[in-house]
Scaffold this motif. Structure first.
Motif, PDB file in Angstrom:
ATOM      1  N   TRP A 262      12.095 -13.832  -7.823  1.00  0.00           N
ATOM      2  CA  TRP A 262      10.881 -13.136  -8.403  1.00  0.00           C
ATOM      3  C   TRP A 262       9.464 -14.008  -8.726  1.00  0.00           C
ATOM      4  CZ3 TRP A 262      13.382  -8.600 -11.784  1.00  0.00           C
ATOM      5  CH2 TRP A 262      13.987  -7.576 -10.686  1.00  0.00           C
ATOM      6  N   LYS A 263       9.723 -15.147  -8.797  1.00  0.00           N
ATOM      7  CA  LYS A 263       8.628 -15.961  -9.141  1.00  0.00           C
ATOM      8  C   LYS A 263       7.611 -16.040  -8.232  1.00  0.00           C
ATOM      9  CE  LYS A 263       6.683 -19.681 -11.497  1.00  0.00           C
ATOM     10  NZ  LYS A 263       6.092 -19.338 -12.944  1.00  0.00           N
ATOM     11  N   ASP A 264       6.455 -15.576  -8.612  1.00  0.00           N
ATOM     12  CA  ASP A 264       5.252 -15.482  -7.774  1.00  0.00           C
ATOM     13  C   ASP A 264       5.355 -14.667  -6.507  1.00  0.00           C
ATOM     14  OD1 ASP A 264       3.604 -17.161  -9.179  1.00  0.00           O
ATOM     15  OD2 ASP A 264       4.435 -18.950  -8.413  1.00  0.00           O
ATOM     16  N   ASP A 283       3.989  -0.452  -4.879  1.00  0.00           N
ATOM     17  CA  ASP A 283       4.766   0.362  -4.056  1.00  0.00           C
ATOM     18  C   ASP A 283       5.873  -0.262  -3.207  1.00  0.00           C
ATOM     19  OD1 ASP A 283       2.996   2.544  -4.504  1.00  0.00           O
ATOM     20  OD2 ASP A 283       1.436   1.977  -2.895  1.00  0.00           O
ATOM     21  N   TYR A 284       5.571  -1.287  -2.736  1.00  0.00           N
ATOM     22  CA  TYR A 284       6.851  -2.185  -2.213  1.00  0.00           C
ATOM     23  C   TYR A 284       7.951  -2.639  -2.953  1.00  0.00           C
ATOM     24  CZ  TYR A 284       9.234  -6.255  -0.433  1.00  0.00           C
ATOM     25  OH  TYR A 284      10.318  -7.396  -0.123  1.00  0.00           O
ATOM     26  N   ILE A 285       7.521  -2.776  -4.281  1.00  0.00           N
ATOM     27  CA  ILE A 285       8.634  -3.158  -5.288  1.00  0.00           C
ATOM     28  C   ILE A 285       9.239  -1.880  -5.639  1.00  0.00           C
ATOM     29  CG2 ILE A 285       9.034  -3.869  -7.642  1.00  0.00           C
ATOM     30  CD1 ILE A 285       6.704  -5.739  -7.304  1.00  0.00           C
ATOM     31  N   ARG A 286       8.717  -0.890  -5.813  1.00  0.00           N
ATOM     32  CA  ARG A 286       9.298   0.673  -6.013  1.00  0.00           C
ATOM     33  C   ARG A 286      10.498   0.821  -4.840  1.00  0.00           C
ATOM     34  NH1 ARG A 286       8.918   6.018  -5.412  1.00  0.00           N
ATOM     35  NH2 ARG A 286       9.475   7.190  -7.437  1.00  0.00           N
ATOM     36  N   LEU A 319      10.135  -2.671 -15.068  1.00  0.00           N
ATOM     37  CA  LEU A 319      10.704  -3.668 -14.034  1.00  0.00           C
ATOM     38  C   LEU A 319       9.460  -4.376 -13.365  1.00  0.00           C
ATOM     39  CD1 LEU A 319      13.441  -5.035 -13.936  1.00  0.00           C
ATOM     40  CD2 LEU A 319      13.892  -3.581 -11.829  1.00  0.00           C
ATOM     41  N   THR A 320       8.717  -3.564 -12.918  1.00  0.00           N
ATOM     42  CA  THR A 320       7.627  -3.924 -11.937  1.00  0.00           C
ATOM     43  C   THR A 320       6.580  -4.875 -13.012  1.00  0.00           C
ATOM     44  OG1 THR A 320       7.489  -1.987 -10.704  1.00  0.00           O
ATOM     45  CG2 THR A 320       5.568  -3.151 -10.669  1.00  0.00           C
ATOM     46  N   ALA A 321       6.376  -4.334 -14.074  1.00  0.00           N
ATOM     47  CA  ALA A 321       5.428  -5.210 -14.949  1.00  0.00           C
ATOM     48  C   ALA A 321       6.132  -6.536 -15.314  1.00  0.00           C
ATOM     49  CB  ALA A 321       5.290  -4.431 -16.446  1.00  0.00           C
ATOM     50  N   TYR A 322       7.270  -6.512 -15.414  1.00  0.00           N
ATOM     51  CA  TYR A 322       8.248  -7.955 -15.624  1.00  0.00           C
ATOM     52  C   TYR A 322       7.880  -8.901 -14.424  1.00  0.00           C
ATOM     53  CZ  TYR A 322      11.731 -11.419 -16.485  1.00  0.00           C
ATOM     54  OH  TYR A 322      12.364 -12.443 -16.470  1.00  0.00           O
ATOM     55  N   ILE A 323       7.980  -8.169 -13.172  1.00  0.00           N
ATOM     56  CA  ILE A 323       7.794  -9.026 -12.008  1.00  0.00           C
ATOM     57  C   ILE A 323       6.365  -9.288 -11.988  1.00  0.00           C
ATOM     58  CG2 ILE A 323       7.568  -8.759  -9.487  1.00  0.00           C
ATOM     59  CD1 ILE A 323       9.972  -6.759  -9.467  1.00  0.00           C
ATOM     60  N   LYS A 329      -0.527 -14.176  -9.382  1.00  0.00           N
ATOM     61  CA  LYS A 329      -1.516 -13.158  -8.991  1.00  0.00           C
ATOM     62  C   LYS A 329      -1.257 -11.755  -9.686  1.00  0.00           C
ATOM     63  CE  LYS A 329      -1.965 -14.672  -4.188  1.00  0.00           C
ATOM     64  NZ  LYS A 329      -1.724 -14.327  -2.827  1.00  0.00           N
ATOM     65  N   GLY A 330      -0.218 -11.405  -9.929  1.00  0.00           N
ATOM     66  CA  GLY A 330       0.296 -10.322 -10.744  1.00  0.00           C
ATOM     67  C   GLY A 330      -0.099 -10.088 -12.350  1.00  0.00           C
ATOM     68  N   GLN A 331      -0.513 -11.290 -12.828  1.00  0.00           N
ATOM     69  CA  GLN A 331      -0.786 -11.303 -14.121  1.00  0.00           C
ATOM     70  C   GLN A 331      -2.137 -10.931 -14.362  1.00  0.00           C
ATOM     71  OE1 GLN A 331      -0.116 -15.485 -15.360  1.00  0.00           O
ATOM     72  NE2 GLN A 331       1.981 -15.187 -15.468  1.00  0.00           N
TER      73      GLN A 331
END
Length: 362
Positions: A262-264, A283-286, A319-323, A329-331
Motif C-alpha cells: 500500500w506504500k504509495d 473508487d478503485y480501492i472500494r 481504510l481508504t484514508a489510511y491508504i 499523492k494521496g496526502q
C-alpha cells in the motif's frame, strides 16, 4: 464437582482449568478427572506390583526354583480383561453422550457468524448489523457459532466454556454453548496457522452479558465503534487494516508480499491481468475491497477474499484514508477526505440495531 480440586494461581484462577462458565464445563471436567483417577489408580497398582515382584524375586547367590512354575491363571486373566473393558465402556458412554450434546445445538439458539482469517477472528451479528473482534454472548441463552475460514485451517477455543472446534476452509463449522456466568473470558486459535498464529489469542475477547442487557449492549458497542471512526478516521483505518487481516498480505513499507504494497499505492497507475489499467483512486480501492476478483493486478494471483457485507461504508472510507496517508499523492487532499469521513452523524450511525436476542423459550 470435579474429582480433584484444580490448582490455582495467586489470582484464584485455575491453572489446570479456567473457571467453569458454561453448561458443558462441569461434565467435561468430571470426565477428565474420572479418566485421570483411573489412570492414577492403575499406575499405582501396576508399578507397585512391578516393584514388589522385583524385590520378591530378586537374584540371590543360591537360588532354587520350583519345577511347577504356573503358566496360566484364568481368574487373573478374566480380571485384567473384564475390568478394563467395563471402564472403557463407561468412559465411552460419558464421552459419546457429551459429544452428541455438544454437536446438537437447540433450534432457538442465537446465531453469531465467525470469520477466521490470518490472523484474527471477526464476529458478525446479522440481526444487529454489528461486527467486532470481541465476541458478545448473552448469559443463560444458547449461542450457536457458525464459523468459516477465509484462508487456512484455524480452530476456535473458549477454555472457560470447554468449547472448541476446528474451522476448515470451504466448510461451515458449528459449535454451541450456553454461558452461565457474566464476565470476560479468553478465546484463542489452537491450530497453528502461520507466523501470526499467536496474535489470535485475546484475553477478555469473550464478553458475557446478562440476557436482558444484551440487545442494548450490542447497540451501544456499534455506536461507539462508528463514533470512534468519525473522531479519528486515520487511527480507525489503521486498526481496520490490522483487524480485518489486510496486514497479512499488504505492507505499508513498500515491500511486496503475495499482494501489492500500500506504500504509495493511491494515485498510481495499476495494470491488470486482463491487459487493462486504471489509476488507483477511491473508487478503485472500494471496488478492490468489495470485489477483488473483478480486476487482478498484473503479476499477482487472485487470492484476496471479498469484504462485501463485512465492512460498512464508513469503515471502507476510513481504510481508504489510511491508504491515502501512506501514499505521497494521496496526502495532498487527505485533510478534505478526512472531513468527508467525519461527515453528518446520521450518515455514519445508520439505523440502530434491534431484535438481537429473542427472549429465552418458556
Amino acid at each position: 464437582m470435579p474429582f480433584f480440586p484444580p490448582l490455582a494461581d495467586d489470582s484464584g484462577d485455575g491453572v489446570l482449568f479456567r473457571p467453569q462458565a458454561s453448561t458443558f464445563a462441569e461434565n467435561t471436567d468430571s470426565l477428565f478427572w474420572l479418566i485421570t483417577w483411573i489412570s492414577i489408580v492403575f499406575f499405582v497398582l501396576v508399578v507397585g506390583a512391578m516393584g514388589w515382584f522385583m524385590w520378591r524375586y530378586r537374584h540371590r547367590p543360591v537360588e532354587t526354583f520350583s519345577p511347577d512354575t504356573p503358566s496360566h491363571n484364568l481368574p487373573l486373566e478374566l480380571t485384567w480383561t473384564v475390568i478394563p473393558t467395563l471402564l472403557v465402556i463407561v468412559i465411552f458412554g460419558f464421552g459419546f453422550t457429551g459429544y452428541l450434546d455438544q454437536r446438537t445445538p437447540p433450534v432457538d439458539a442465537y446465531e453469531v457468524r465467525v470469520i477466521a482469517k490470518k490472523w484474527n477472528f471477526l464476529f458478525v451479528y446479522p440481526d444487529a448489523n454489528f461486527k467486532s473482534s470481541t465476541l458478545y454472548v448473552p448469559v443463560d441463552r444458547p449461542v450457536r457459532l457458525r464459523m468459516v475460514s477465509q484462508d487456512v485451517l484455524h480452530s476456535f477455543w473458549v477454555p472457560a466454556f470447554r468449547a472448541k472446534w476446528d474451522i476448515v476452509p470451504g466448510r461451515d463449522s458449528i459449535v454451541w454453548f450456553t454461558c452461565t456466568e457474566p464476565g470476560e473470558y479468553l478465546y484463542e486459535c489452537t491450530e497453528y496457522c502461520g507466523k501470526g498464529h499467536s496474535d489470535m489469542i485475546k484475553e477478555g475477547g469473550v464478553v458475557a452479558v446478562p440476557l436482558e442487557e444484551f440487545e442494548d449492549r450490542l447497540r451501544e458497542e456499534r455506536l461507539i465503534a462508528l463514533e470512534s471512526i468519525k473522531e479519528d478516521p486515520l487511527a480507525a483505518g489503521e486498526a481496520i487494516y490490522k483487524d480485518a487481516g489486510c496486514s497479512a498480505c499488504h505492507t505499508v513499507t513498500g515491500v511486496n508480499l503475495n499482494c501489492p504494497t500500500w506504500k504509495d499505492l493511491w494515485g498510481t497507475e495499476r495494470e491488470f491481468t486482463d491487459g487493462t489499467s486504471t489509476v488507483a483512486d477511491d473508487d478503485y480501492i472500494r471496488e478492490s475491497i468489495l470485489q477483488p476478483d473483478s480486476r487482478v493486478v498484473k503479476g499477482y494471483q487472485n487470492v484476496m477474499p471479498a469484504y462485501r457485507g463485512q465492512l460498512e461504508e464508513i469503515e471502507i472510507m476510513a481504510l481508504t484514508a489510511y491508504i491515502r496517508s501512506v501514499s505521497e499523492k494521496g496526502q495532498a487532499e487527505l485533510a478534505k477526505y478526512l472531513d468527508d469521513v467525519a461527515g453528518p452523524d446520521d450518515a455514519a450511525a445508520g439505523d440502530a440495531p434491534g431484535g438481537t436476542a429473542p427472549p429465552a423459550a418458556e
